[in-house]
Design a protein around this motif. Sequence first.
Motif, mmCIF file in Angstrom:
data_model
loop_
_atom_site.group_PDB
_atom_site.id
_atom_site.type_symbol
_atom_site.label_atom_id
_atom_site.label_comp_id
_atom_site.label_asym_id
_atom_site.label_seq_id
_atom_site.Cartn_x
_atom_site.Cartn_y
_atom_site.Cartn_z
ATOM 1 N N PRO A 1 17.599 -9.063 10.080
ATOM 2 C CA PRO A 1 16.166 -9.296 9.878
ATOM 3 C C PRO A 1 15.703 -9.001 8.461
ATOM 4 N N TYR A 2 16.413 -8.146 7.748
ATOM 5 C CA TYR A 2 16.008 -7.812 6.387
ATOM 6 C C TYR A 2 16.253 -8.969 5.420
ATOM 7 N N PHE A 3 17.003 -9.969 5.866
ATOM 8 C CA PHE A 3 17.220 -11.174 5.075
ATOM 9 C C PHE A 3 16.371 -12.346 5.573
ATOM 10 N N TYR A 4 16.064 -12.363 6.875
ATOM 11 C CA TYR A 4 15.489 -13.565 7.472
ATOM 12 C C TYR A 4 14.057 -13.396 7.977
ATOM 13 N N VAL A 5 13.582 -12.176 8.068
ATOM 14 C CA VAL A 5 12.231 -11.958 8.583
ATOM 15 C C VAL A 5 11.304 -11.584 7.436
ATOM 16 N N TYR A 6 10.134 -12.196 7.428
ATOM 17 C CA TYR A 6 9.131 -11.980 6.382
ATOM 18 C C TYR A 6 8.777 -10.492 6.299
ATOM 19 N N ASN A 7 8.664 -9.988 5.082
ATOM 20 C CA ASN A 7 8.512 -8.553 4.870
ATOM 21 C C ASN A 7 7.270 -7.980 5.542
ATOM 22 N N ALA A 8 6.173 -8.732 5.557
ATOM 23 C CA ALA A 8 4.949 -8.234 6.188
ATOM 24 C C ALA A 8 5.135 -8.048 7.695
ATOM 25 N N VAL A 9 5.936 -8.903 8.320
ATOM 26 C CA VAL A 9 6.243 -8.752 9.747
ATOM 27 C C VAL A 9 7.151 -7.541 9.948
ATOM 28 N N LEU A 10 8.127 -7.386 9.071
ATOM 29 C CA LEU A 10 9.033 -6.239 9.153
ATOM 30 C C LEU A 10 8.285 -4.917 9.039
ATOM 31 N N SER A 11 7.325 -4.862 8.107
ATOM 32 C CA SER A 11 6.622 -3.607 7.854
ATOM 33 C C SER A 11 5.753 -3.180 9.033
ATOM 34 N N ARG A 12 5.436 -4.117 9.904
ATOM 35 C CA ARG A 12 4.604 -3.817 11.069
ATOM 36 C C ARG A 12 5.433 -3.652 12.342
ATOM 37 N N SER A 13 6.749 -3.641 12.199
ATOM 38 C CA SER A 13 7.633 -3.614 13.363
ATOM 39 C C SER A 13 8.691 -2.526 13.226
ATOM 40 N N VAL A 14 9.227 -2.129 14.365
ATOM 41 C CA VAL A 14 10.363 -1.212 14.394
ATOM 42 C C VAL A 14 11.604 -2.044 14.701
ATOM 43 N N VAL A 15 12.643 -1.896 13.886
ATOM 44 C CA VAL A 15 13.859 -2.690 14.054
ATOM 45 C C VAL A 15 14.890 -1.899 14.852
ATOM 46 N N PHE A 16 15.424 -2.528 15.895
ATOM 47 C CA PHE A 16 16.486 -1.931 16.693
ATOM 48 C C PHE A 16 17.705 -2.852 16.660
ATOM 49 N N GLU A 17 18.849 -2.284 16.350
ATOM 50 C CA GLU A 17 20.080 -3.078 16.331
ATOM 51 C C GLU A 17 20.800 -2.971 17.667
ATOM 52 N N PHE A 18 21.084 -4.122 18.257
ATOM 53 C CA PHE A 18 21.875 -4.195 19.487
ATOM 54 C C PHE A 18 23.319 -4.536 19.090
ATOM 55 N N LYS A 19 24.246 -3.723 19.532
ATOM 56 C CA LYS A 19 25.642 -3.875 19.138
ATOM 57 C C LYS A 19 26.451 -4.562 20.234
ATOM 58 N N PRO A 20 27.579 -5.212 19.873
ATOM 59 C CA PRO A 20 28.455 -5.779 20.904
ATOM 60 C C PRO A 20 28.831 -4.713 21.923
ATOM 61 N N VAL A 21 28.821 -5.078 23.184
ATOM 62 C CA VAL A 21 29.060 -4.114 24.260
ATOM 63 C C VAL A 21 30.558 -3.858 24.399
ATOM 64 N N ALA A 22 30.930 -2.590 24.512
ATOM 65 C CA ALA A 22 32.339 -2.225 24.656
ATOM 66 C C ALA A 22 32.901 -2.767 25.965
#
Length: 426
Positions: free
Chosen positions: A133-154
């Motif tokens: 998201p830090y490459f593809y999401v507009y910064n103003a949207v990022l600044s108003r959101s909390v980013v959570f990374e979902f990882k491949p499931v073991a």
Amino acid sequence: MSKPLADRLRPETLDEVVGQSHIIGEGKVLTGIARSGNVPNMIFYGPSGTGKTTVANILAKVSGKALYKLNATTASVGDIRDVCAQTETFEGQNGILLYLDEIQNFNKKQQQSLLEYTENGKITLIASTTENPYFYVYNAVLSRSVVFEFKPVAARDIVKALKRGLELVKEDFSGAISADDDALLHIAEKACGDVRKALNSLELAVIYAKPDADGHMIIDMNSAEQCTQKKAFRYDKSGDSQYDVMSALQKSIRGSDPDAAVHYLARLIAAEDLQTACRRLMVIAAEDVGLAYPMAIPIVKACVDSALMLGLPEARIPLGDAAVLLATAPKSNSAHIALDMALADIEKMDTGEIPRQLQNKHYDGEGDVAKGQNYLYPHDFPNHYVKQQYLPDKIKDKKYYEYGPNKNEQAAKEYWDKIKKQTGDR
């Protein structure tokens, strides 16, 4: 089976979600959000089949907000306006949670249109993306959101979902059905962290399984292998997975690990991304091996030329040679570090005029105070060397290049130390 197994098995609570233990579980942030019911704007980032949509559904349910779903590949600004208009209806009186899938497919203007609807709190946005998201999401949207990374499931966690899925499948058959543990593990490992992919394979394995004389069906290793013939390889030539493989390849070669180098090269070849493999190996030859073994550059170039001429699958042979050569070669980044330092100086400061003796001047103008270019031609002097100033006056004492500790650069250092000592330059 009227609906796909993955949809029928979709968790209703966070306790049923497999994987993502770094953000889901006792004391973890998403579990805390779910218990509070106070859901902020969020961006879920991670590969497919890791639970992003499922968690969004659960959070919408506990928040008491009406859930609307859009996919950015087909949605428009008008669709967003239509959803937001629902805040004035009875259904949206408690607020609306908008789940926007694949937000990276929205352009900047479309992403900006979300801001006016999220500022007043009537709309809560949960956006998901498979890209960083830090490459593809507009910064103003990022600044108003909390980013959570979902990882491949073991794989061990996917097996839990498969066992739950198997219990659900039993309801569709009058006879007994079971699965060997090694068969379930095989399906889980082949899914490459994608729970949905694993459940789809299990569903296919159930269809493939043949009942015995007693009507009992067993999913054994044979049926598991038949239903997962090709591994679910994660790779997107325009996405994060490509850059991750490129990064891993270069870092493995830089770290002089030939086994890891051929593994990540194999990923590029398996994805048939020949251009990326060739370009990355050429970069590594210059950046990471460099002056420690300068012949690596023309050798790798020859391997790359051969690969491009041969095409796949034969291209893997010269590229494999190049990867192992680079991984086992001595390393030096002294030259490109020197260049980067010079570029940094040019960017941040006035480095001054080129010394007169180096300028392309063969005559003096009427206004020139210092007459004569005074350039000393090194080939006219012993050992083809003569001391003179080459850097501009403002940075004349600057040192950019430091000889690397490898055999090749140290030999060059020894040579020039000897020459300069003879001329009194040291």
